[in-house]
Scaffold this motif. Structure first.
Motif, short mmCIF file in Angstrom:
data_model
loop_
_atom_site.label_atom_id
_atom_site.label_comp_id
_atom_site.label_asym_id
_atom_site.label_seq_id
_atom_site.Cartn_x
_atom_site.Cartn_y
_atom_site.Cartn_z
N TYR A 1 1.18 13.24 17.88
CA TYR A 1 1.07 12.31 19.00
C TYR A 1 0.92 10.88 18.48
O TYR A 1 0.36 10.65 17.41
N LEU B 1 -1.93 18.75 28.49
CA LEU B 1 -0.67 18.19 27.97
C LEU B 1 0.15 17.59 29.11
O LEU B 1 0.69 16.47 28.97
N ALA C 1 1.05 13.69 29.52
CA ALA C 1 2.44 13.26 29.65
C ALA C 1 2.62 12.38 30.87
O ALA C 1 3.34 11.37 30.84
N TYR D 1 6.91 13.56 26.41
CA TYR D 1 6.94 14.73 25.55
C TYR D 1 8.40 15.04 25.22
O TYR D 1 9.21 15.27 26.12
N THR E 1 10.10 14.50 30.06
CA THR E 1 10.70 14.84 28.77
C THR E 1 11.76 13.83 28.33
O THR E 1 12.54 14.12 27.43
#
Length: 415
Positions: free
Chosen positions: A147, A167, A171, A183, A238
């Motif tokens: 990270y 997580l 994100a 992510y 993402t």
């Protein structure tokens, strides 16, 4: 570390080096993969040093090493074998196909007992086909969560997530702070099978069950990919590139440019990030329930072909290759993990290797892909090609996993 089972007399004789030094001249051939990213750190330099030291102590044996890029090495070995010109040794990413075709020496017939007993048990076990060892682990790595500390601080985050829910929340915070890719989820064809396996493990399952049978479409695995799609991909967390089109190399490069908040990575990412001045942290991959689950381990393999009949000389040379000095030199040069217990213990005790300690700590409990199955090559290729579809808009992850399970079941019956 548990030692491997005691071996027969033939293994005691193999690797003792008597005829290697005293017999007529023998030239051994080795085809190896290149772990370097430039001429300056090519694996050629490593092998040149090892061979020079070995030939000095072993008159009458010459070792001829050819180094190929990872893009080419498996193909080169396959072409040589098909042409009836198999090398004495090959170091690459797989071995099971050649073992199943009865082209390889058994490890028992090559290495001395102390060298065999020195391999880390889970790596030694992964080198077996139908409970017989043919593959010798050569290099290993594990995966951890990387990270970006600067991006985390800007998003008001003060540490790595410990569960899937954390997580996803992290994100979302990174996204809110304007991070391009909160992510990175590389499910493109380069190495989708690795990203997939790490997520399956963190979800409490994997590609196979406890007895080695493929269970790709298990309830746990369907839950994992449904969560990925619903909580990360569908929410735009993402990044701008669809996971099915994002390769690992591109994800690593984006992290090194400071554009990615989190991703799964192996040790080589440390150097890439440090070279670009990225202040990063590492942590265990979060589990679905907040507990740590198994991480993925990866090993590359050394194998020895029977075609030229140089088993005793091969064994003597490989005994030398696997001494701690050589194992540690290679591991430190390429940010990889040692494959022997004694070298691992030395690395763990050395503060100069502190950056590798998180990966080393994960290795004893790491789970390797089912590389001992000859079907794994076909299954891995299918995962690379198809798994990205599981998280596309409108997709049903369970359907994609069922299709992959069907492919695996057919391949396994033919194994």
């Amino acid at each position: 570390m548990a030692a491997l089972a005691a071996l027969g007399l033939v293994a005691t004789l193999a690797g003792c080096g008597a005829s290697a030094a005293d017999g007529p001249g023998v030239t051994l051939t080795l085809v190896a993969a290149d772990y370097g990213d430039s001429k300056a750190n090519s694996s050629r330099k490593y092998w040149d040093a090892v061979v020079k030291a070995y030939e000095k102590k072993t008159p009458g044996v010459t070792v001829d090493v050819t180094v190929h890029s990872w893009n080419d090495v498996d193909r080169k070995i396959k072409e040589m074998v098909a042409a009836g010109e198999a090398p004495d040794m090959a170091q690459a990413g797989t071995y099971a196909d050649y073992a199943s075709a009865d082209r390889l020496y058994e490890v028992d017939d090559l290495l001395s007992i102390p060298v065999q007993a020195g391999f880390l048990p889970q790596l030694a076990d992964a080198g077996k086909v139908r409970r017989v060892a043919y593959g010798m682990p050569f290099a290993a790595s594990t995966r951890v969560l990387f990270y970006n500390k600067k991006l985390f601080a800007e998003a008001g985050l003060d540490g790595a997530p410990r569960s899937w829910n954390e997580l996803a929340a992290d994100a979302a915070a990174l996204d809110g702070a304007g991070v391009r890719t909160p992510y990175a989820l590389p499910l493109g064809p380069e190495e989708a099978q690795a990203e997939t396996m790490q997520w399956l493990l963190s979800g409490g399952a994997g590609y196979t069950d406890n007895v080695g049978t493929y269970r790709i479409d298990s309830d746990d695995n369907v839950r994992t990919f449904t969560w990925l799609k619903d909580k990360l991909v569908d929410k735009g967390l993402t990044g701008p590139t669809a996971p099915a089109e994002l390769n690992r190399a591109d994800a690593f490069a984006a992290f090194a440019r400071g554009e990615v908040g989190m991703l799964n990575g192996h040790p080589s990412l440390m150097r890439m990030a440090a070279d670009e001045g990225v202040d990063y942290g590492t942590a265990a991959m979060p589990g679905y329930d907040g507990r740590e689950h198994a991480t993925m381990g990866v090993a590359d393999w050394m194998m020895a072909f029977k075609q030229n009949g140089h088993g005793e000389e091969i064994g003597d040379f490989l005994d030398f290759v696997y001494n701690d000095e050589n194992v540690l030199d290679f591991s430190r040069e390429y940010d990889l993990l040692p494959v022997t217990a004694s070298a691992s213990e030395e690395m763990a005790a050395d503060p100069d290797d502190a950056d590798l300690h998180p990966f080393l700590d994960a290795l004893p409990d790491a789970v390797l892909p089912p590389v001992g199955k000859t079907s794994w090559a076909d299954v891995s290729a299918a995962v690379k090609e198809q798994i990205g579809r599981a998280v596309r808009p409108g997709a049903k992850p369970g359907v994609v996993l069922e299709e992959l399970q069907q492919t695996a079941s057919v391949a396994d019956r033919e194994d």
